[in-house]
Every structure is written in structure tokens, then in C-alpha cells.
Design a protein around this motif. Structure first.
Motif, short mmCIF file in Angstrom:
data_model
loop_
_atom_site.label_atom_id
_atom_site.label_comp_id
_atom_site.label_asym_id
_atom_site.label_seq_id
_atom_site.Cartn_x
_atom_site.Cartn_y
_atom_site.Cartn_z
N LEU A 47 20.40 -16.91 -0.64
CA LEU A 47 19.06 -16.49 -0.21
C LEU A 47 19.11 -15.56 1.00
N PHE A 48 20.22 -15.52 1.73
CA PHE A 48 20.33 -14.70 2.94
C PHE A 48 20.84 -13.29 2.66
N ARG A 49 21.22 -13.03 1.40
CA ARG A 49 21.85 -11.74 1.07
C ARG A 49 20.96 -10.56 1.46
N ASP A 50 19.70 -10.55 1.02
CA ASP A 50 18.80 -9.42 1.32
C ASP A 50 18.49 -9.32 2.81
N VAL A 52 20.48 -10.38 5.46
CA VAL A 52 21.64 -10.09 6.30
C VAL A 52 22.25 -8.73 6.00
N TYR A 53 22.42 -8.39 4.73
CA TYR A 53 23.14 -7.17 4.36
C TYR A 53 22.18 -6.03 4.07
N SER A 54 21.24 -5.81 4.96
CA SER A 54 20.24 -4.75 4.80
C SER A 54 19.89 -4.21 6.17
N PRO A 55 19.65 -2.91 6.29
CA PRO A 55 19.22 -2.39 7.58
C PRO A 55 17.75 -2.69 7.87
N GLU A 56 17.02 -3.16 6.86
CA GLU A 56 15.58 -3.45 7.01
C GLU A 56 15.36 -4.66 7.92
N MET A 84 32.43 -14.94 6.07
CA MET A 84 31.43 -15.85 5.50
C MET A 84 30.35 -16.14 6.55
N LEU A 85 29.11 -16.19 6.12
CA LEU A 85 28.01 -16.51 7.02
C LEU A 85 28.10 -17.98 7.42
N LEU A 86 28.21 -18.24 8.73
CA LEU A 86 28.41 -19.61 9.20
C LEU A 86 27.13 -20.28 9.70
N HIS A 87 26.26 -19.50 10.36
CA HIS A 87 25.07 -20.11 10.98
C HIS A 87 24.01 -19.04 11.21
N VAL A 88 22.73 -19.42 11.11
CA VAL A 88 21.63 -18.49 11.38
C VAL A 88 20.66 -19.12 12.37
#
Length: 194
Positions: A47-50, A52-56, A84-88
Motif C-alpha cells: 500500500l505504500f508503493r505509490d 513512497v516511490y513517487s515525487p508527488e 526495504m521499507l522499515l518504518h513510517v
């Protein structure tokens, strides 16, 4: 500002081992702060793909077990080796509280320096702004239509609307560099006139 929903679940137990177990099951632990109480949660990593990996820049609708929170992404932690994404960390938005956030730069216009053969080099891809949630911009527009060869445009030239720019006013956003071929042609031309 663009919207994105992330569905998560409250965390009953906190700690390194519990977080490690969550990551092994493709979940990302996170925390939401800035509201009445801190909310510790976890959500599927996909669910974090859009986000995290976006300049928006996105306003996130955090749906944690049916309770909805308006939030923005505040911080990320990645594994140093495998990325790998560890924490947000999320900051809950409140209408009367200003927020600080990094917003992407969007160039408008055509630089005369680029037309004559120069190369536009971006120095800052994002600017730090402060605004109420209702006034947060999707991007900061930078007009480069009077950017000549060998010149730079600084943060101080940007005119903010309903928000404050926190990035250093003397920092260059973009520069039009003179390529080597053009420099040597100018040098030849200067020698020919002598």
C-alpha cells in the motif's frame, strides 16, 4: 493535493521483535502523531508503493480499523542494504495547525539559455513549505522563461501563494550550464575577433 488511502491495523505489542515479525509478513509498522493521541499501527507494504516511490505529495486517509485520520507522510526508514521499507511516521492534519512539508518543483516556461544550447541542471527537486492543510500546494511552480546561459534561478525568485517557503532564499533551484562544445566555440569566436 492528491489523495491516497492506506488501511492499517492497531498494534497491540510494541518492540523490536514484534516489528521484525511484522516485516517478515510483508507489513510495515508505523506511528501517527500530532493528534489527540499517538496511534501505533501496521499496514501491508504494497500500500505504500505509490506514496513512497513517487515525487508527488499525497494527503493520506489512514483507515485504522475503521477510524479515519487525515495525515501526511512525515518520515521513512529504509533498510541500509536491501532498501526495504522499515518504518513510517505520519503527521495528523488539523485545519488550524500549519504543516511543514517538502513539495516538488515544477518548471514552467522555456529558458532562452537552453534554446541557444545550454543545459538545464536542477539543483533542488523539492522545496520545504509551511502552510495550513487547506493551502498545501501539489507543487511549487518556478518560471524559467528568463533564465539565460550561465545563470541560476534562486528560491527568492519564487512567489508563494497562501504558503511560506522555508528553504534558504539564496539556494539555487536550477542553473543553465554552458556545455564544453559551446564554450570552445565561444573561445574560437573570441580569438577570431582579435
Amino acid at each position: 493535493m492528491k489523495q491516497l488511502e492506506i488501511i492499517g491495523f492497531k498494534r497491540a505489542n510494541l518492540g523490536k521483535q514484534v516489528s521484525k515479525d511484522l516485516r517478515n509478513e510483508s507489513f510495515v509498522p508505523g506511528v501517527l502523531y500530532g493528534g489527540a493521541e499517538q496511534v501505533h499501527f501496521y499496514a501491508p507494504a504494497i500500500l505504500f508503493r505509490d506514496l513512497v516511490y513517487s515525487p508527488e505529495v499525497y494527503e493520506v486517509d489512514l483507515n485504522i480499523e475503521g477510524t479515519h485520520y487525515r495525515a501526511i507522510l512525515q518520515d521513512l526508514q529504509f533498510h541500509p542494504v536491501n532498501e526495504m521499507l522499515l518504518h513510517v511516521d505520519f503527521l495528523e492534519l488539523q485545519e488550524d495547525k500549519p504543516v511543514k512539508i517538502d513539495v516538488p518543483v515544477k518548471f514552467v516556461g522555456t529558458s532562452p539559455g537552453v534554446i541557444v544550447g545550454g543545459k538545464l541542471v536542477t539543483k533542488l527537486r523539492k522545496l520545504r513549505v509551511k502552510a495550513l492543510p487547506a493551502n498545501l500546494p501539489d507543487s511549487v511552480e518556478v518560471d524559467i522563461s528568463d533564465l539565460e546561459l550561465g545563470k541560476s534561478i534562486k528560491v527568492s525568485k519564487v512567489k508563494p501563494a497562501n504558503y511560506e517557503i522555508l528553504t534558504n532564499a539564496n539556494a539555487p533551484i536550477a542553473t543553465v550550464t554552458i556545455p564544453r562544445a559551446l564554450k570552445s566555440a565561444q573561445a574560437e569566436e573570441a580569438r577570431g575577433k582579435k
